[in-house]
Write a protein that holds these residues in place. Structure first.
Motif, short mmCIF file in Angstrom:
data_model
loop_
_atom_site.label_atom_id
_atom_site.label_comp_id
_atom_site.label_asym_id
_atom_site.label_seq_id
_atom_site.Cartn_x
_atom_site.Cartn_y
_atom_site.Cartn_z
N ALA A 110 -1.23 -65.29 -75.16
CA ALA A 110 -0.46 -65.91 -76.23
C ALA A 110 0.74 -65.04 -76.59
N LYS A 111 0.50 -63.74 -76.66
CA LYS A 111 1.59 -62.84 -77.04
C LYS A 111 2.68 -62.87 -75.96
N ARG A 112 2.20 -62.90 -74.71
CA ARG A 112 3.17 -62.90 -73.61
C ARG A 112 4.01 -64.16 -73.68
N ILE A 113 3.38 -65.27 -73.95
CA ILE A 113 4.12 -66.53 -74.02
C ILE A 113 5.19 -66.44 -75.10
N PHE A 114 4.80 -65.82 -76.23
CA PHE A 114 5.76 -65.72 -77.32
C PHE A 114 6.92 -64.80 -76.93
N LEU A 115 6.55 -63.66 -76.34
CA LEU A 115 7.61 -62.71 -75.96
C LEU A 115 8.52 -63.31 -74.88
N GLY A 170 16.88 -63.38 -97.19
CA GLY A 170 16.67 -64.82 -97.07
C GLY A 170 16.69 -65.45 -98.45
N TYR A 171 16.70 -66.79 -98.50
CA TYR A 171 16.78 -67.47 -99.79
C TYR A 171 15.54 -67.16 -100.63
N SER A 172 14.39 -67.10 -99.99
CA SER A 172 13.20 -66.77 -100.75
C SER A 172 12.44 -65.63 -100.11
N GLY A 173 13.14 -64.56 -99.77
CA GLY A 173 12.42 -63.39 -99.28
C GLY A 173 12.79 -63.04 -97.85
N GLU A 174 11.93 -62.18 -97.29
CA GLU A 174 12.23 -61.63 -95.97
C GLU A 174 12.09 -62.67 -94.87
N ILE A 175 12.90 -62.49 -93.83
CA ILE A 175 12.75 -63.29 -92.62
C ILE A 175 12.52 -62.32 -91.47
N LYS A 176 11.41 -62.46 -90.77
CA LYS A 176 11.11 -61.56 -89.66
C LYS A 176 11.48 -62.25 -88.35
N VAL A 206 16.39 -65.01 -79.56
CA VAL A 206 15.92 -64.66 -80.90
C VAL A 206 14.87 -65.69 -81.31
N ARG A 207 13.79 -65.21 -81.91
CA ARG A 207 12.81 -66.16 -82.45
C ARG A 207 12.34 -65.65 -83.81
N VAL A 208 12.09 -66.61 -84.69
CA VAL A 208 11.62 -66.25 -86.02
C VAL A 208 10.10 -66.09 -86.00
N ILE A 209 9.62 -64.97 -86.53
CA ILE A 209 8.16 -64.79 -86.62
C ILE A 209 7.63 -65.38 -87.92
N THR A 210 8.14 -64.90 -89.03
CA THR A 210 7.71 -65.46 -90.32
C THR A 210 8.92 -65.59 -91.25
N HIS A 211 8.81 -66.57 -92.17
CA HIS A 211 9.85 -66.72 -93.20
C HIS A 211 9.27 -67.55 -94.33
N LYS A 212 9.97 -67.54 -95.45
CA LYS A 212 9.50 -68.35 -96.59
C LYS A 212 10.59 -69.29 -97.10
N GLU A 257 13.54 -72.17 -87.39
CA GLU A 257 12.37 -72.21 -86.50
C GLU A 257 12.70 -73.02 -85.26
N ILE A 258 12.19 -72.56 -84.15
CA ILE A 258 12.47 -73.29 -82.89
C ILE A 258 11.78 -74.65 -82.90
N GLU A 259 10.66 -74.75 -83.64
CA GLU A 259 9.95 -76.04 -83.70
C GLU A 259 10.77 -77.09 -84.45
N LYS A 260 11.64 -76.62 -85.36
CA LYS A 260 12.37 -77.56 -86.20
C LYS A 260 13.75 -77.87 -85.63
N SER A 261 14.38 -76.87 -85.02
CA SER A 261 15.75 -77.10 -84.55
C SER A 261 16.09 -76.10 -83.45
N GLN A 262 17.12 -76.43 -82.72
CA GLN A 262 17.53 -75.55 -81.62
C GLN A 262 18.53 -74.49 -82.10
N TRP A 263 18.75 -74.45 -83.40
CA TRP A 263 19.81 -73.59 -83.94
C TRP A 263 19.67 -72.15 -83.47
N ILE A 264 18.45 -71.65 -83.42
CA ILE A 264 18.23 -70.24 -83.13
C ILE A 264 18.73 -69.88 -81.72
#
Lengths: 185, 209, 207, 507, 339
Positions: C45-50, C105-111, C125-131, C141-148
């Motif tokens: 799973a980690k490899r797929i993400f990386l 970020g608007y509501s805190g850190e973005i990793k 670039v991929r987002v790990i966590t955000h609020k 997020e890549i799931e929501k848009s191709q912006w990244i």
């Protein structure tokens, strides 16, 4: 691995001891439920539920031996109150035990009474006055209308008189002002 | 046989855990953002329920009443952990999607409720089916709620099916509107409450007829 | 009386022990059975993400295991030592993956994870966590848009510092109208991680 | 107008007064009717005890039913005649149900029984109260509480202030107003008598500022006395005793206490005048002033003998008008529909309003409560009528009680201001009478339970005694039986009793 | 027999009360049109139509009489408040959907007029804000600040066909609200006095918006004078908001806006006189109303400064609505003759 096992066993011992101890310590005696059920029952003591009085019926309900819809004087409203208390689903009154009747009190036709005292023995609330071979009278204010005095009377001199509303016992009715009705009027 | 039929009817309709007993609300509300999430947690719960009922029932006479609840919890927790391990090992993406909710099946009241109210009083076979059908009843509600929320929230159905069947299953996802704005509320937690309320209302409505 | 009580208490305790032993056994067995598959699937799973950040065809080492530890640095916003993944081909470091934190970020850190090759070019670039606000700022997020994916192949030397900004501020990056804080934060943090990679080139890319 | 030392209570409303309708003409006397119907219950408390039987001849002022116990009032024949019947008749009561009444056929001679004025100045309070208890005087403001009870003061109480209620705050009603204008002297005299019986240190008359003529008449009559006359602003329900006490003195009568406990006693103007008439002139309570107003030809106040059929009064006022739908007893705020125009005038009947759609339009559609709290602003008791309505409507009676339903005085201010046209007071009346009925039923059930339990205990005891007697007999027959065996026999007997008991329970 | 005393009543009917509320909104709406053009009128019209149609349909389904419940005007009040709460250039389906949500989920699922736990307009608004954050944060800038002049017909076009417009066009005529702008700029460590030099700020609150708020204030004072609303709610709300802002502002004028700005921007005035004064969902006791107003003001301030959204009125009101029954039961006034 060993630690995990030890933790499990330690927890098991502690829990087992604590629970075993509290099972003895906090044992509940008696059943306050019976009193609460009894408070809902109308205390007619008529026995229509199949038990010799309201208290025995309350006992049976608490034990789960009797259903909550066996009390005709209590009617549907009583069954509803019991259902709420017991956390059960409401059931309408079981017709096998009788139907709800308007409140009535027994009246002895004093000219017919032969003074046999059979009704006195049957009355569950000692609401009949009289002695052997003397005329009996019912204390209307104490009579619960249970009708238990009717069958033993050898001369059928007891009748049930419905209690009618008078200007003193009269109640204000629930106001019904249906918006559909009034808006048309 | 009719007995099992009655049990099934209870589980799916009359005593449905999701819309009648209202037990297990935590996963019901939290994971039902999509059909796949709802369905998979539902199935996991159903498996746990069937197994826990089936394993408690044969030993019910040996458990002292004082400690029956801790023992039940122990059994359920062990089963859940096994399932948690298995999903983690073999369906990793699903494990990520469902996250904490798999271990949380332990705290799902419906599991303990069925063990306590059914398995502790009945024979093994009916107990197994009770757990299974109750679990499937819950799974049904979770799936339905998931479908509702996914449809309104994203305009799709079966999104995330690749988590289970692999990337090739991606073309199974159904898109209903080409240019759907997305009604976020349905996906967010309040949507779960409103959706469940609507389901309960619907059930009561059908019942009332 | 006391004896009875003791008997009862000890019997419940004994029952508890028996059941917990049974449960422990079941758990131990399943733990040993699933241990290796779980490790394997986690690594996969980690490899797929990386691999989203550095395509798998670019390297031949075990990316998940090959890391170096770096100290806190304001450019990547970490507060304690973190691991930086290094992708190697033919025993040459060809790219690194840095975990960066955008604090604004608007509501805190973005990793985010930023993959950078040795020419200071972004591989992904991929987002790990955000609020960020759902529906407003979460298009990173890549799931929501191709912006990244806008970041792919961008580098320091091809763009001026001014161009590292959203179009509204005269930069090069697109944005969703009404939600500019989130992209600004991600752009800034990505830019800074490029700076970091450049500054620490020796350490990151030499064996 | 300046109001000195007035304490305003919260809430209250000011409906259109409509009093001038019936104040243009002086009080008239209604001719003696042919038949008079006197309900045995015209007061709060026990039903009066019959003193006559059918066929008896009675004189005007003769006692025909006497007070039964302390809280009760006597009833006197309002005119001379014959007792026609004693039967159930329709009475002026919101239930419309009949009650026991004495019907007198008048001989039109109106012959008085010998009047015996009482030298009240020479008697002590206890003796006077005893005498007044057979005067038949009850509170004529509408509360109809036996007056002698209000004059009686316990040893540990002392009355500081006597308040005379001349507020008459309900719209339409003018009987007290006209009475004060015409009989101010009697009122002042009666007030002085009441003050001396109560040993009250001071005396205040509270009158609303819309009764200037009455105020002036009282002022004139009270010139040489220490009686203070205070004007209060016209605001319904300032005529409520507790509200009036607050208005005049700033004292709130606590819940579950009576004003007497605070050293204050309140009488209505007509009541004190009746006391005066009884003591000075020897005339018992046989008539009162009744306002007949509304949709009648000649709205006016009449002095009416108790028992007079309402139809006579209506006739005197010009008969029933075209658009009249019904007759209301009391004012428009707290009154009720009369079941028939044949009901007799009673001690409680201060006013009869002929109702027409123009006067009292039929209620508008009831909308749901929007919790605007206008009712709470209008409530003179500071209750939360919207909450009481909610609980009463859903029959959550316990909750309603918790929200102090029983502090409600049913003044109707809440309904008066309700934008949703909700008949709030109706709901409170329903809830109150339901709670009272339930409490009564509960009490009856408890008595029945106790009686049943004591009966069961008695039967058990008798059984046990019988068993013991049997055991004793057995013992006597076999004297040689050892102690051990004795014990076992008794134990067996006890066991048997227990068994039968258990069987009884099972059955 | 109809023993229904009292026989006399003297009260404005529910309809009269509600229509007076609508009347009181008119000065604010007029100034809205003056400053921002006719978009808001389109929204109000759409909302009113939706409310009448939806409510009639629901009443028919519930087998209730339609006429008295439509004429009670409560639905229109909800619709107008929602229309005034959303951006005036939001696409047409936003207001239609929002009104539907108000009437269904805010009002009729609880049993209709008088039974709703929450303020219906705020229910609709909150759902819209959560579901369509992007649309709901695109506020129109005052017409006099626009670079290209916009005809009123253009506004209708925007509302009806917004999906046809390019992002640039929309951006040109919209901006964040002053509250939102301050919040985002503060995260970039800009001092407040620089931030407020932006053209969208006016002399009191936001340019144009402050005028509209003055209009609402006038309407609110009319309602107070006519005793349609009691003073407790607006006064407690506005003074709390003012003084909380004052305290923070005096500590750090660079990061906390002035109290007057807080009162005159966002929906503060509308909230004080028209939203929290909804009798059904607010407490009824005088003391309770004061607590309610104070709590909402504090929550609004907290959400504005620390929360995830620039304006917190809807959430603060909805949150406190939950507590209204509790507040009521804890603030029972002393009953006459009780201690």
């Amino acid at each position: 691995m060993i630690t995990a096992l030890l933790v499990m066993i330690f927890l098991a011992v502690v829990l087992g001891l604590v629970l075993g101890y509290s099972a003895i310590k906090f044992k509940v005696d008696g059943d306050p439920m019976v009193a609460r059920i009894d408070a809902i029952l109308p205390q007619t003591q008529c026995g229509q539920c199949g038990y010799p009085g309201c208290k025995p019926y309350a006992n049976a309900i608490a034990k789960g031996e009797a259903d909550i819809n066996q009390c005709p004087p209590g009617g549907d409203a009583g069954a509803k109150a019991l259902a709420e208390l017991m956390g059960m689903e409401f059931k309408p009154l079981n017709q096998e035990h009788g139907v709800q009747k308007p409140r009535a009190v027994a009246l002895i036709d004093e000219s017919t009474c032969i003074g046999c005292t059979l009704c006195i023995q049957a009355c569950p609330v000692d609401a009949i006055l009289g002695a052997a071979k003397q005329m009996h009278t019912i204390i209307a204010s104490e009579c619960t209308g249970c009708e238990l005095c009717l069958p033993p009377c050898p001369v059928d001199c007891i009748t049930m008189e419905p209690v009618l509303e008078n200007s003193q016992s009269w109640k204000w009715k629930y106001p019904v002002y249906n918006i559909e009705k009034t808006s048309k009027a | 046989m009719s007995d099992i039929k009655g049990i099934a009817l209870d589980g799916f309709w009359k005593q449905n855990p999701g819309v009648v007993q209202l037990l297990g609300l935590c996963p019901t509300l939290a994971v039902t953002t999509s059909v796949i999430n709802g369905l998979s947690l539902g199935i996991a719960t159903a498996i746990v329920m069937a197994l826990s009922n089936a394993s408690v029932s044969p030993i019910r006479k040996f458990i002292p009443t004082e400690i029956r609840v801790p023992v039940f919890i122990l059994i359920i927790a062990a089963l859940v952990t096994v399932i948690d391990f298995s999903i983690h090992a073999f369906i990793q993406p699903l494990y990520k999607a469902l996250g904490i909710f798999i271990p949380l099946i332990v705290t799902n009241c419906i599991v303990l409720a069925r063990v306590e109210s059914f398995a502790a009083k009945n024979k093994t076979t009916p107990s197994f089916f009770d757990g299974l059908f109750m679990g499937l009843g819950l799974a049904m509600v979770l799936t339905f709620l998931g479908a509702l929320r996914e449809l309104f929230g994203k305009g799709t159905l079966l999104s995330g099916i690749d988590l289970i069947l692999g990337p090739s299953a991606n073309n199974l996802v159904i898109h209903f509107f080409s240019d759907y704005q997305g009604f976020l509320l349905a996906i967010l937690p309040p949507g779960a409450f409103i959706g469940l309320a609507c389901l309960i209302a619907l059930k009561n409505r059908i019942e009332a007829r | 009386m006391f004896k009875d009580h003791l008997k009862k208490i000890s019997s419940t305790a004994a029952a508890m022990i028996i059941f917990s032993l049974l449960a422990s056994t079941a758990l131990s067995i399943s733990y040993f059975v699933t241990k290796t598959p779980i490790e394997e699937s986690d690594a996969r799973a980690k490899r797929i993400f990386l691999n989203q950040v550095i395509p798998s065809n670019l390297y031949d080492n075990n990316l998940v295991k090959d890391t170096i530890s770096v100290e806190p640095n304001p450019l990547i916003g970490n507060k304690k030592n973190i691991d930086i993944y290094r992708a190697k081909k033919n025993n040459q470091v060809i790219a690194v993956i840095i975990e960066t934190i955008a604090p604004d970020g608007y509501s805190g850190e973005i990793k985010t994870l930023v993959g950078i090759d040795q020419e200071d070019k972004i591989l992904g670039v991929r987002v790990i966590t955000h609020k960020e606000t759902p529906g407003l700022g979460d298009y990173i997020e890549i799931e929501k848009s191709q912006w990244i994916k806008n970041f792919d192949l961008k580098s320091l030397d091809k763009m001026t510092e001014k161009e590292w900004a959203v179009k509204k501020d005269g930069g090069d990056f697109d944005y969703v109208s009404g939600a500019t804080i989130t992209p600004r934060a991600v752009i800034k943090s990505t830019y800074k991680s490029l700076l970091y990679a450049k500054e620490n080139k020796k350490r990151l890319f030499e064996l | 107008m300046q109001f000195n030392n007035i304490f305003k209570f919260n809430g209250g409303v000011h409906p259109e007064e409509n009093k001038s309708l019936s104040t243009t003409l002086p009080i008239a006397r209604l001719p003696i009717p042919k038949k008079l119907v006197l309900p045995l219950r015209q007061h709060v408390g026990h039903v009066a005890k019959l003193k006559v039987k059918v066929g008896d001849q009675v004189l005007k002022g003769q006692i025909i039913a006497e007070a039964d116990g302390n809280i009760s009032a006597a009833i006197h024949a309002p005119t001379s005649g014959k007792i026609l019947k004693i039967s159930e008749e329709i009475i002026p009561h919101p239930s419309g149900l009949p009650d026991f009444c004495i019907t007198i056929e008048s001989d039109l001679k109106d012959k008085w029984i010998e009047k015996k004025p009482i030298a009240w100045k020479k008697l002590d309070s206890a003796a006077l109260i005893e005498m007044i208890s057979s005067s038949g005087i009850v509170g004529l403001g509408g509360a109809v509480f036996p007056s002698h009870m209000k004059l009686k003061v316990n040893q540990n109480q002392s009355i500081e202030t006597l308040v005379i209620n001349a507020a008459e705050c309900e719209p339409f009603i003018t009987c007290d107003d006209m009475f004060m204008r015409e009989k101010a002297d009697e009122i002042i005299q009666g007030t002085l008598i009441a003050q001396s019986i109560l040993h009250a240190k001071q005396c205040v008359i509270g009158i609303e500022d819309n009764k200037i003529e009455a105020y002036q008449a009282l002022k004139k009559a009270a010139q040489k006395t220490s009686i203070e006359i205070k004007i209060v602003p016209t605001l319904y329900p300032s005529g409520d005793a507790k509200r009036l006490i607050y208005l005049l003195m700033g004292i709130e009568v606590p819940k579950e206490k009576r004003s007497v406990d605070l050293g204050i006693q309140v009488f209505n103007v007509a009541t004190v005048a009746a006391i005066y008439r009884y003591l000075e002139l020897g005339e018992p309570s046989i008539s009162r002033i009744v306002t007949i107003t509304g949709n009648v030809q000649n709205p006016q106040n009449y002095e009416v003998l108790f028992g007079t059929p309402l139809s006579e009064l209506i006739k005197a006022a010009g008969g029933k008008s075209n658009k009249t739908q019904k007759f209301i007893m009391g004012g428009p705020m707290m009154g009720f529909d009369l079941p028939s125009i044949d009901v007799p005038v009673t001690k409680a009947m201060n006013c009869v309003i002929e109702s027409s759609p123009e006067l009292f339009p039929s209620p508008k559609p009831v909308m749901p409560c929007i919790r605007c709290a206008r009712c709470a602003d209008a409530c003179p008791v500071n209750l939360q009528p919207q909450e009481l309505y909610w609980f009463s409507k859903s029959s959550q009676l316990e909750k309603a009680k918790d929200y102090n339903l029983f502090d409600c005085i049913e003044c109707g201010c809440c309904t008066y201001v309700c934008p949703s046209n909700i008949p709030l007071v109706q709901f409170y009346r329903y809830a109150k009478s339901e709670i009272i009925a339930q409490d009564k039923a509960k009490e009856a059930a408890n008595t029945a339970r106790e009686r049943n339990e004591s009966r069961l205990a008695r039967i058990e005891r008798e059984k046990k005694e019988r068993a013991e007697r049997h055991a004793q007999k057995a013992l006597g027959a076999q004297e040689k039986i050892s102690d051990d065996e004795k014990k076992s026999t008794i134990a067996a007997a006890v066991e048997r009793v227990k068994q039968t008991q258990q069987e009884n329970i099972k059955n | 027999m109809d023993n229904r005393s009292p026989y006399i009543v003297d009260a404005p009917s529910v309809s009269v009360i509600m229509f007076k509320v609508l009347l009181a909104l008119i000065p604010g709406i007029a100034l809205y049109v003056y400053a921002f053009g006719l978009g808001v009128i389109v929204n109000i019209t759409l909302a009113s139509l939706t409310v009448v149609l939806t409510e009639s349909a629901i009443l028919a389904i519930r087998k209730l009489p339609i006429k008295p419940f439509i004429l009670d005007g409560s639905g229109l009040v909800t619709a107008w408040l929602l229309a005034l709460s959303i951006p005036s250039i939001a696409p047409w389906w936003i207001i239609v959907l929002g009104t539907l949500l108000c009437i269904i989920f805010g009002k009729h699922v609880y049993g209709g007029l008088g039974y709703n736990l929450f303020n219906p307009a705020m229910v609709g608004y909150a759902i819209l804000l959560i579901s369509f954050p992007s649309i709901m944060t695109h506020w129109q800038i005052p017409t006099n600040l626009m670079e290209n002049h916009v005809e009123w017909l253009d506004q209708i076009k925007i509302i009806m066909n917004s999906h046809l417009l390019s992002k640039e066009t929309i951006d040109a005529m919209s901006s964040a609200t002053p509250l939102d702008y301050i919040k985002t700029q503060l995260t970039l460590n800009q001092p407040l006095n620089i931030i407020q030099q932006n053209k969208i700020f006016g002399f009191l609150g936001g340019s144009g918006l402050e005028l509209v708020n003055l209009g609402y204030l006038a309407g609110g004072l009319y309602l107070l004078k006519d005793k349609i609303i009691s003073w407790h709610l607006p006064v407690s709300f506005l003074t709390t908001l003012f003084f909380t802002a004052l305290i923070f502002n005096s500590f750090s004028p660079d990061t906390f806006a002035s109290p007057l700005f807080h009162v005159m921007s966002g929906g503060s005035i509308l909230c004080a006189f028209f939203i929290i004064t909804d009798p059904v969902s607010a407490p009824t006791t005088p003391k309770g109303k004061i607590y309610f107003g104070v709590a909402i003001a504090l929550l609004v301030f907290i959400i504005r400064i620390f929360g995830g959204y620039p304006e917190g009125i809807a959430f603060a009101v909805l949150f406190m609505n939950i507590f209204a029954p509790l507040i009521d039961s804890l603030t029972q006034p002393r009953i006459f003759g009780h201690k």
